[in-house]
Design a protein around this motif. Structure first.
Motif, PDB file in Angstrom:
ATOM      1  N   ILE A  23       0.856  -1.190   0.000  1.00 58.87           N
ATOM      2  CA  ILE A  23       0.000   0.000   0.000  1.00 58.87           C
ATOM      3  C   ILE A  23       0.895   1.245   0.000  1.00 58.87           C
ATOM      4  O   ILE A  23       1.819   1.343   0.808  1.00 58.87           O
ATOM      5  N   SER A  24       0.588   2.198  -0.882  1.00 60.36           N
ATOM      6  CA  SER A  24       1.452   3.379  -0.960  1.00 60.36           C
ATOM      7  C   SER A  24       0.671   4.684  -0.789  1.00 60.36           C
ATOM      8  O   SER A  24       1.141   5.747  -1.183  1.00 60.36           O
ATOM      9  N   SER A  25      -0.536   4.580  -0.214  1.00 55.58           N
ATOM     10  CA  SER A  25      -1.316   5.801   0.059  1.00 55.58           C
ATOM     11  C   SER A  25      -2.123   5.611   1.338  1.00 55.58           C
ATOM     12  O   SER A  25      -2.611   4.511   1.615  1.00 55.58           O
ATOM     13  N   PHE A  26      -2.237   6.681   2.109  1.00 55.99           N
ATOM     14  CA  PHE A  26      -3.069   6.686   3.311  1.00 55.99           C
ATOM     15  C   PHE A  26      -4.306   7.546   3.047  1.00 55.99           C
ATOM     16  O   PHE A  26      -4.365   8.301   2.082  1.00 55.99           O
ATOM     17  N   LYS A  27      -5.272   7.424   3.961  1.00 56.28           N
ATOM     18  CA  LYS A  27      -6.480   8.266   3.882  1.00 56.28           C
ATOM     19  C   LYS A  27      -6.746   8.830   5.261  1.00 56.28           C
ATOM     20  O   LYS A  27      -6.767   8.081   6.250  1.00 56.28           O
ATOM     21  N   ILE A  28      -6.942  10.115   5.342  1.00 56.18           N
ATOM     22  CA  ILE A  28      -7.355  10.695   6.618  1.00 56.18           C
ATOM     23  C   ILE A  28      -8.613  11.540   6.418  1.00 56.18           C
ATOM     24  O   ILE A  28      -8.872  12.053   5.332  1.00 56.18           O
ATOM     25  N   LEU A  87       8.009   7.608   4.591  1.00 55.22           N
ATOM     26  CA  LEU A  87       7.814   6.375   3.805  1.00 55.22           C
ATOM     27  C   LEU A  87       7.594   6.644   2.319  1.00 55.22           C
ATOM     28  O   LEU A  87       7.524   5.703   1.521  1.00 55.22           O
ATOM     29  N   GLY A  88       7.424   7.903   1.944  1.00 55.01           N
ATOM     30  CA  GLY A  88       7.153   8.229   0.528  1.00 55.01           C
ATOM     31  C   GLY A  88       5.715   7.925   0.122  1.00 55.01           C
ATOM     32  O   GLY A  88       5.402   7.756  -1.058  1.00 55.01           O
ATOM     33  N   VAL A  89       4.845   7.889   1.124  1.00 51.33           N
ATOM     34  CA  VAL A  89       3.422   7.584   0.901  1.00 51.33           C
ATOM     35  C   VAL A  89       2.658   8.891   0.658  1.00 51.33           C
ATOM     36  O   VAL A  89       2.944   9.907   1.291  1.00 51.33           O
ATOM     37  N   ILE A  90       1.694   8.867  -0.240  1.00 45.76           N
ATOM     38  CA  ILE A  90       0.850  10.053  -0.458  1.00 45.76           C
ATOM     39  C   ILE A  90      -0.385   9.956   0.457  1.00 45.76           C
ATOM     40  O   ILE A  90      -0.940   8.860   0.638  1.00 45.76           O
ATOM     41  N   VAL A  91      -0.790  11.079   1.039  1.00 38.19           N
ATOM     42  CA  VAL A  91      -1.913  11.067   1.993  1.00 38.19           C
ATOM     43  C   VAL A  91      -3.138  11.701   1.344  1.00 38.19           C
ATOM     44  O   VAL A  91      -3.131  12.887   0.997  1.00 38.19           O
ATOM     45  N   THR A  92      -4.166  10.904   1.165  1.00 38.14           N
ATOM     46  CA  THR A  92      -5.428  11.409   0.636  1.00 38.14           C
ATOM     47  C   THR A  92      -6.267  11.924   1.821  1.00 38.14           C
ATOM     48  O   THR A  92      -6.194  11.359   2.916  1.00 38.14           O
ATOM     49  N   ALA A  93      -7.016  12.990   1.593  1.00 28.74           N
ATOM     50  CA  ALA A  93      -7.698  13.610   2.742  1.00 28.74           C
ATOM     51  C   ALA A  93      -9.085  14.141   2.393  1.00 28.74           C
ATOM     52  O   ALA A  93      -9.277  14.798   1.368  1.00 28.74           O
ATOM     53  N   ARG A 115      -0.433   7.370 -12.399  1.00 25.54           N
ATOM     54  CA  ARG A 115       0.838   8.019 -12.031  1.00 25.54           C
ATOM     55  C   ARG A 115       0.834   8.421 -10.555  1.00 25.54           C
ATOM     56  O   ARG A 115       1.797   8.194  -9.835  1.00 25.54           O
ATOM     57  N   THR A 116      -0.245   9.005 -10.120  1.00 26.74           N
ATOM     58  CA  THR A 116      -0.307   9.515  -8.740  1.00 26.74           C
ATOM     59  C   THR A 116      -0.222   8.376  -7.730  1.00 26.74           C
ATOM     60  O   THR A 116       0.403   8.522  -6.675  1.00 26.74           O
ATOM     61  N   PHE A 117      -0.836   7.245  -8.071  1.00 21.60           N
ATOM     62  CA  PHE A 117      -0.934   6.163  -7.089  1.00 21.60           C
ATOM     63  C   PHE A 117      -0.062   4.953  -7.438  1.00 21.60           C
ATOM     64  O   PHE A 117      -0.394   3.810  -7.100  1.00 21.60           O
ATOM     65  N   ASP A 118       1.064   5.231  -8.102  1.00 20.25           N
ATOM     66  CA  ASP A 118       2.122   4.221  -8.261  1.00 20.25           C
ATOM     67  C   ASP A 118       1.665   2.976  -9.027  1.00 20.25           C
ATOM     68  O   ASP A 118       2.099   1.856  -8.721  1.00 20.25           O
ATOM     69  N   GLY A 129     -13.602 -13.009  -9.390  1.00 18.76           N
ATOM     70  CA  GLY A 129     -12.373 -13.607  -8.851  1.00 18.76           C
ATOM     71  C   GLY A 129     -11.159 -13.392  -9.741  1.00 18.76           C
ATOM     72  O   GLY A 129     -10.031 -13.649  -9.315  1.00 18.76           O
ATOM     73  N   HIS A 130     -11.397 -12.936 -10.962  1.00 16.40           N
ATOM     74  CA  HIS A 130     -10.265 -12.674 -11.871  1.00 16.40           C
ATOM     75  C   HIS A 130      -9.443 -11.459 -11.398  1.00 16.40           C
ATOM     76  O   HIS A 130      -8.249 -11.355 -11.674  1.00 16.40           O
ATOM     77  N   GLY A 131     -10.081 -10.554 -10.673  1.00 15.43           N
ATOM     78  CA  GLY A 131      -9.406  -9.332 -10.226  1.00 15.43           C
ATOM     79  C   GLY A 131      -8.282  -9.636  -9.255  1.00 15.43           C
ATOM     80  O   GLY A 131      -8.409 -10.518  -8.401  1.00 15.43           O
ATOM     81  N   LYS A 132      -7.179  -8.875  -9.401  1.00 17.92           N
ATOM     82  CA  LYS A 132      -6.005  -9.100  -8.542  1.00 17.92           C
ATOM     83  C   LYS A 132      -5.741  -7.871  -7.685  1.00 17.92           C
ATOM     84  O   LYS A 132      -5.955  -6.736  -8.148  1.00 17.92           O
ATOM     85  N   PHE A 133      -5.213  -8.127  -6.494  1.00 14.02           N
ATOM     86  CA  PHE A 133      -4.681  -7.022  -5.687  1.00 14.02           C
ATOM     87  C   PHE A 133      -3.427  -6.486  -6.376  1.00 14.02           C
ATOM     88  O   PHE A 133      -2.569  -7.272  -6.807  1.00 14.02           O
ATOM     89  N   LEU A 134      -3.322  -5.166  -6.480  1.00 15.11           N
ATOM     90  CA  LEU A 134      -2.175  -4.536  -7.153  1.00 15.11           C
ATOM     91  C   LEU A 134      -1.231  -3.965  -6.103  1.00 15.11           C
ATOM     92  O   LEU A 134      -1.514  -2.905  -5.523  1.00 15.11           O
ATOM     93  N   PRO A 135      -0.137  -4.659  -5.816  1.00 13.25           N
ATOM     94  CA  PRO A 135       0.809  -4.094  -4.839  1.00 13.25           C
ATOM     95  C   PRO A 135       1.470  -2.847  -5.408  1.00 13.25           C
ATOM     96  O   PRO A 135       1.805  -2.805  -6.584  1.00 13.25           O
ATOM     97  N   ARG A 136       1.608  -1.819  -4.577  1.00 12.41           N
ATOM     98  CA  ARG A 136       2.173  -0.544  -5.044  1.00 12.41           C
ATOM     99  C   ARG A 136       3.355  -0.160  -4.160  1.00 12.41           C
ATOM    100  O   ARG A 136       3.338  -0.435  -2.946  1.00 12.41           O
ATOM    101  N   ARG A 137       4.353   0.454  -4.773  1.00  8.89           N
ATOM    102  CA  ARG A 137       5.533   0.887  -4.018  1.00  8.89           C
ATOM    103  C   ARG A 137       5.542   2.411  -3.912  1.00  8.89           C
ATOM    104  O   ARG A 137       5.378   3.103  -4.919  1.00  8.89           O
ATOM    105  N   PRO A 138       5.727   2.955  -2.720  1.00 10.74           N
ATOM    106  CA  PRO A 138       5.692   4.420  -2.546  1.00 10.74           C
ATOM    107  C   PRO A 138       6.726   5.133  -3.415  1.00 10.74           C
ATOM    108  O   PRO A 138       7.853   4.640  -3.562  1.00 10.74           O
ATOM    109  N   SER A 139       6.334   6.270  -3.950  1.00  9.68           N
ATOM    110  CA  SER A 139       7.252   7.031  -4.806  1.00  9.68           C
ATOM    111  C   SER A 139       7.330   8.507  -4.410  1.00  9.68           C
ATOM    112  O   SER A 139       8.052   9.276  -5.024  1.00  9.68           O
TER     113      SER A 139
END
Ligand code: URP
Ligand code: ZN
Ligand code: ZN
Length: 460
Positions: free
Chosen positions: A146-151, A176-182, A374-377, A448-458
């Motif tokens: 996960i590369s984004s938080f929410k507050i 951590l290089g995480v983007i914070v959504t608010a 782009r914004t969410f890696d 069930g075809h959908g996959k979790f997309l791991p993201r790396r903070p940028s």
């Protein structure tokens, strides 16, 4: 099986050209003016149609315990609705209550999606408290992709954080290089105004926007911008609805604050008069921040066109009109907040944005797909039409004409906020990693075809 899409007009934020696209092994294998079909390939004739990168909705709620109830969709229904509407990736808000642990909540949200979703997905991790154990749990969640938080600066006593928690969250995100959504609204002002209105006997749905005027949102944005400036964290304002709030973001950006702005298809197309409809109909249109004066729509469209606003989401949060909205029949503060629109975002943005000349085709693709990736890696795995990218494609028929109706929608909710609205153009074929998932308004994909997309903070 390989899939060959022939003769479509490919549109990205920077290009527009006619070519064939060969999809194989879940990715785009080749793009060329003429590609001969490999043996056994399915061939789609896209002549006269656009081919867009799969659209990404950066702000949805599928599993949402909220205001004493639960939003209506599941990944089974929500992902089908998304795909029929051309959205191939969802980023959901994971929203624990203040009682819950972050890590356990992340696992709970993940469980709702894995093995059920027909489209790909990720999460923004909601930080709804920041106590002694939070930082370590958030670090672990980031390690898990996960590369984004929410507050939330709103929803006092539910999801809302105080200023110390906000500061600590932003500091950790910066590290951590995480983007914070608010969610930006001043919760104290909202609570005070709600009390005043109720005390004056004003209880109907239209009071919702009186309790949260533009200044309340603008103050929330200003507040976040101050904290972002001091911590250096990258921030993303969700569901920005009005000029006053946008002005605050622009001023902050001009002095170097890192801020991206999202608006919603609802704010671009609906206004507060919908929430003023008689006989409690207005409850269908109660969300936060609320629908605004119509004059704001031009500000938001122009903001998208000029690059001042970067993305368009839905904040999909479906609550039934018959059984859930009436929780606030005698008290507008108890109406579950949310206007469903996951299925309609792309068709509305095309019809009321591109077709009316408010934004061009490239901006359309950018704000609903490429810039989100782009914004969410997720770029260039998502949001791109190029060899190696996931074969998430939308073949879009600009000649389709139809109307929106609850009778034909896939979202699991008993009304459409856009009932009877005209649509000019819709997806005729949608693929997720090379597999056809929707055709001409029908889901034909695989749960069930959908996959979790791991993201790396940028966002360092
Ligand atoms: O009204 C809204 N926006 N409902 C969903 C929760 C949120 O604030 O995003
Ligand atoms: Zn919100
Ligand atoms: Zn939301």
């Amino acid at each position: 099986m390989a899939l060959l899409i022939k003769n479509g007009e490919i549109v990205t934020p920077s290009q527009r050209y006619v070519a064939d696209i060969l999809c194989d092994n879940e990715v785009i294998a080749r793009i060329d003016r003429r590609i001969s079909p490999p043996p056994g390939a399915e061939i789609i004739d896209a002549k006269g149609k656009f081919v867009f990168p799969g659209f990404i909705d950066p702000h949805v709620h599928i599993y949402l315990p909220f205001m004493g109830t639960f939003s209506k969709d599941t990944y089974t229904t929500g992902s089908q609705a998304a795909l029929v509407g051309g959205t191939t990736t969802l980023i959901e808000m994971c929203c624990p209550s203040r009682k819950d642990d972050a890590l356990q909540s992340f696992e709970l949200w993940m469980k709702q999606a894995v093995g059920k979703s027909a489209c790909d997905f990720s999460f923004h991790m909601g930080v709804t408290k920041f106590d002694d154990s939070t930082a370590e749990q958030l670090r672990e969640i980031v390690r898990r992709g996960i590369s984004s938080f929410k507050i939330f600066l709103a929803y006092k006593g539910a999801f809302g954080v105080d200023d110390a928690e906000l500061y600590r969250t932003l500091k950790l995100a910066r590290e951590l290089g995480v983007i914070v959504t608010a969610h930006c609204e001043n919760e104290t002002l909202v609570a005070e105004r709600q009390k005043e209105l109720l005390a004056a006997g004003k209880t109907d749905p239209a009071q919702h926007h009186e309790s949260r005027p533009p200044a309340v949102e603008a103050e929330g944005v200003h507040h976040l911008m101050t904290f972002a400036e001091l911590t250096g964290a990258a921030t993303y304002i969700v569901h920005l609805s009005c000029k006053e709030a946008l002005d605050q973001a622009i001023v902050a950006r001009q002095r170097g604050v890192r801020v991206t702005v999202e608006t919603l298809i609802q704010y671009l197309t609906l206004d507060k008069s919908y929430a003023e409809k008689p006989r409690f109909e207005g409850a269908k249109y109660v969300m936060s921040p609320p629908l605004r004066d119509r004059a704001n729509q031009a500000v938001l469209w122009n903001g998208l066109r000029d690059g001042l606003i970067q993305t368009v989401a839905t904040d999909h949060a479906p609550f039934d009109f018959k059984s859930q909205k009436p929780m606030g029949k005698d008290d507008f503060t108890k109406i579950p907040n949310g206007i469903p629109s996951l299925e309609e975002r792309i068709n509305l943005l095309y019809t009321y944005g591109v077709k009316t000349g408010k934004i061009d085709l490239h901006t359309f693709v950018n704000v609903a797909s490429t810039q989100v990736a782009r914004t969410f890696d997720l770029f260039p795995r998502k949001g791109a039409i190029q060899p190696g990218a996931d074969a998430d494609l939308v073949v879009f028929d600009p000649n389709y004409r139809g109307k929106i109706s609850v009778r034909t929608q896939h979202m699991n909710v008993d009304y459409s906020a856009f009932e009877g609205w005209k649509i000019e153009g819709r997806p005729s074929l949608v693929t997720v990693r090379g597999q056809v998932a929707a055709r001409d308004g029908k889901f034909v994909g695989q749960l069930g075809h959908g996959k979790f997309l791991p993201r790396r903070p940028s966002h360092f």
